[in-house]
Write an enzyme that holds these catalytic residues in place. Structure first.
Site, mmCIF file in Angstrom:
data_model
loop_
_atom_site.group_PDB
_atom_site.id
_atom_site.type_symbol
_atom_site.label_atom_id
_atom_site.label_comp_id
_atom_site.label_asym_id
_atom_site.label_seq_id
_atom_site.Cartn_x
_atom_site.Cartn_y
_atom_site.Cartn_z
ATOM 1 N N CYS A 70 -6.341 14.613 -0.339
ATOM 2 C CA CYS A 70 -6.660 13.662 1.161
ATOM 3 C C CYS A 70 -5.780 14.203 2.087
ATOM 4 O O CYS A 70 -4.838 14.557 2.033
ATOM 5 C CB CYS A 70 -5.959 12.242 0.519
ATOM 6 S SG CYS A 70 -6.301 11.230 1.700
ATOM 7 N N CYS A 74 -0.120 8.832 3.815
ATOM 8 C CA CYS A 74 0.470 7.484 3.233
ATOM 9 C C CYS A 74 1.832 7.873 2.440
ATOM 10 O O CYS A 74 1.668 8.492 1.124
ATOM 11 C CB CYS A 74 -0.784 6.731 2.591
ATOM 12 S SG CYS A 74 -1.948 6.340 3.661
ATOM 13 N N CYS A 77 1.620 7.344 -1.518
ATOM 14 C CA CYS A 77 0.396 7.874 -2.292
ATOM 15 C C CYS A 77 0.658 9.322 -2.966
ATOM 16 O O CYS A 77 0.934 10.162 -2.110
ATOM 17 C CB CYS A 77 -0.872 7.882 -1.623
ATOM 18 S SG CYS A 77 -2.243 8.429 -2.427
ATOM 19 N N CYS A 114 -14.719 -0.816 -10.102
ATOM 20 C CA CYS A 114 -14.050 -0.153 -8.805
ATOM 21 C C CYS A 114 -14.302 1.277 -8.619
ATOM 22 O O CYS A 114 -13.761 2.014 -9.432
ATOM 23 C CB CYS A 114 -12.696 -0.769 -8.645
ATOM 24 S SG CYS A 114 -12.377 -2.510 -8.820
ATOM 25 N N CYS A 146 -17.310 -2.569 -6.632
ATOM 26 C CA CYS A 146 -16.376 -2.584 -5.273
ATOM 27 C C CYS A 146 -16.224 -0.886 -5.179
ATOM 28 O O CYS A 146 -15.695 -0.247 -5.942
ATOM 29 C CB CYS A 146 -15.065 -3.364 -5.526
ATOM 30 S SG CYS A 146 -13.963 -3.471 -4.450
ATOM 31 N N CYS A 206 -12.120 -6.887 -0.279
ATOM 32 C CA CYS A 206 -10.918 -6.772 -1.073
ATOM 33 C C CYS A 206 -9.807 -6.116 -0.558
ATOM 34 O O CYS A 206 -9.949 -5.016 -0.142
ATOM 35 C CB CYS A 206 -11.617 -6.295 -2.152
ATOM 36 S SG CYS A 206 -10.174 -5.635 -3.595
ATOM 37 N N ARG A 276 -5.062 -10.623 -7.672
ATOM 38 C CA ARG A 276 -4.877 -9.764 -8.848
ATOM 39 C C ARG A 276 -3.709 -9.343 -8.978
ATOM 40 O O ARG A 276 -3.173 -8.596 -7.838
ATOM 41 C CB ARG A 276 -6.119 -8.819 -8.506
ATOM 42 C CG ARG A 276 -6.401 -7.804 -9.773
ATOM 43 C CD ARG A 276 -7.352 -6.930 -9.378
ATOM 44 N NE ARG A 276 -8.550 -7.782 -9.016
ATOM 45 C CZ ARG A 276 -9.053 -7.246 -7.695
ATOM 46 N NH1 ARG A 276 -8.679 -6.122 -6.811
ATOM 47 N NH2 ARG A 276 -9.815 -8.027 -6.824
#
Length: 335
Positions: A70, A74, A77, A114, A146, A206, A276
């Site tokens: 990626c 962030c 992460c 997901c 999702c 979501c 959740r």
């Protein structure tokens, strides 16, 4: 504030159940309440949860369809470009692996599959892979889909809707004020723009966040209020798993009681939304995990993106011991 000041959390719940939206001060009072009040707060939150969701629990299954690689920074992460954590790195998985994961999701009584990739946003190859696999999964298994593919354009969102995606996950992660402290390669506004594209395409939202990244109580409340304003259908609340090799490694400010108060606050602020318990519940709620379901009404079953969850049977046992029931498409199934 009178109800909260005198400790009558049920008075605050009465107002929420009567259709009143609680304000910032009341939300903050939940987070800042003495830990000895946690059971009273949860009892009040449970009344709201029960009104809208009964004693049902919806299960979600997470598939890391593309790992690492990626370009974003962030800080939380393990898959970001600045992380040195030893995570697997692979491009989007082939059809067989994605279908096999869908089979596992169905076997684990999940309502929703997901599909997640690590990326700033999907490239054309990844979009086509998702567009191809989603109809096949839905045709073979009775699963909601999702997709979590990073930042989306209006065209991306329209294509996902056409492919049969039910819902898109794109977390706000924290407050607008705190966002620059955890990421510099994109903005809070970029994330909100993606959510607007998803909504305009006719899919459900979501979106949630991560607690424990050095934010203040005000930041946590800001995020809850922002999600209420966006009218998101589903709110995953994560508790930071401070992975070694990430900028936030060693960040361990959370207690089980604070996590429970955060879940309760999100229920008070977003009374009828799906809430959740997500990543980090095992390490931060620890022995108090079952109490989280008195505020939340859904959870992931199995592992997360790059970290392990507890065995699925432990989740089924926990749900059964609470007297709750797993639901799939509004029908209960045996745990």
């Amino acid at each position: 504030m009178h109800d909260v000041a005198t400790g009558t959390w049920h008075g605050l719940a009465d107002r929420v159940l009567a259709g009143e939206s609680i304000g910032r001060d009341e939300a903050l009072s939940i987070l800042r309440a003495d830990d000895t009040q946690v059971l009273d707060i949860l009892a009040a939150a449970y009344r709201i949860r029960h009104r809208y969701h009964g004693n049902t629990v919806q299960l979600y299954f997470l598939m890391n369809a593309k790992s690492g690689l990626c370009p974003e920074d962030c800080g939380y992460c393990s898959q970001s470009k600045i992380s040195t954590a030893p995570v697997e790195k692979y491009t989007i998985l082939n059809r067989e692996k994605l279908m096999d994961a869908a089979r596992v999701a169905a076997e684990r009584k999940a309502k929703t599959y997901c599909l997640v990739i690590s990326a700033r946003g999907p490239n054309e190859r990844e979009m086509k892979a998702v567009e191809t696999i989603v109809p096949e999964i839905k045709a073979k298994y009775d699963l909601k889909i999702c997709a979590c593919l990073g930042l989306l354009t209006e065209e991306h969102a329209q294509r996902l809707k056409a492919a049969g995606v039910d819902r898109v996950n794109h977390n706000l992660n924290t407050s607008e004020n705190h966002y620059k402290e955890i990421c510099t390669t994109h903005t809070f506004a970029d994330r909100k723009e993606t959510l607007h594209h998803v909504r305009n395409a006719g899919m459900e939202l979501c979106s949630g966040g991560i607690i424990g990244m050095g934010e203040t109580d005000d930041d946590v409340v800001d995020m809850a209020m922002e999600l209420r304003e966006l009218k998101v259908e589903s709110i995953p609340l994560n508790f930071l798993n401070a992975v070694d090799g990430t900028p936030l490694e060693g960040n361990d400010q959370l207690t089980p009681a604070y996590c429970l108060k955060a879940l309760a606050m999100f229920r008070f602020v977003n009374p009828d939304r799906e809430l959740r318990i997500s990543g980090g519940r095992e390490i931060h709620l620890r022995s108090l995990q079952p109490l989280g379901l008195y505020a939340a009404n859904s959870m992931f079953v199995g592992d997360y993106l790059t970290t392990q969850g507890q065995p699925p049977q432990a989740d089924y046992d926990m749900i059964r011991d609470l007297g709750f029931e797993v639901t799939i498409n509004e029908e209960t199934v045996s745990s």
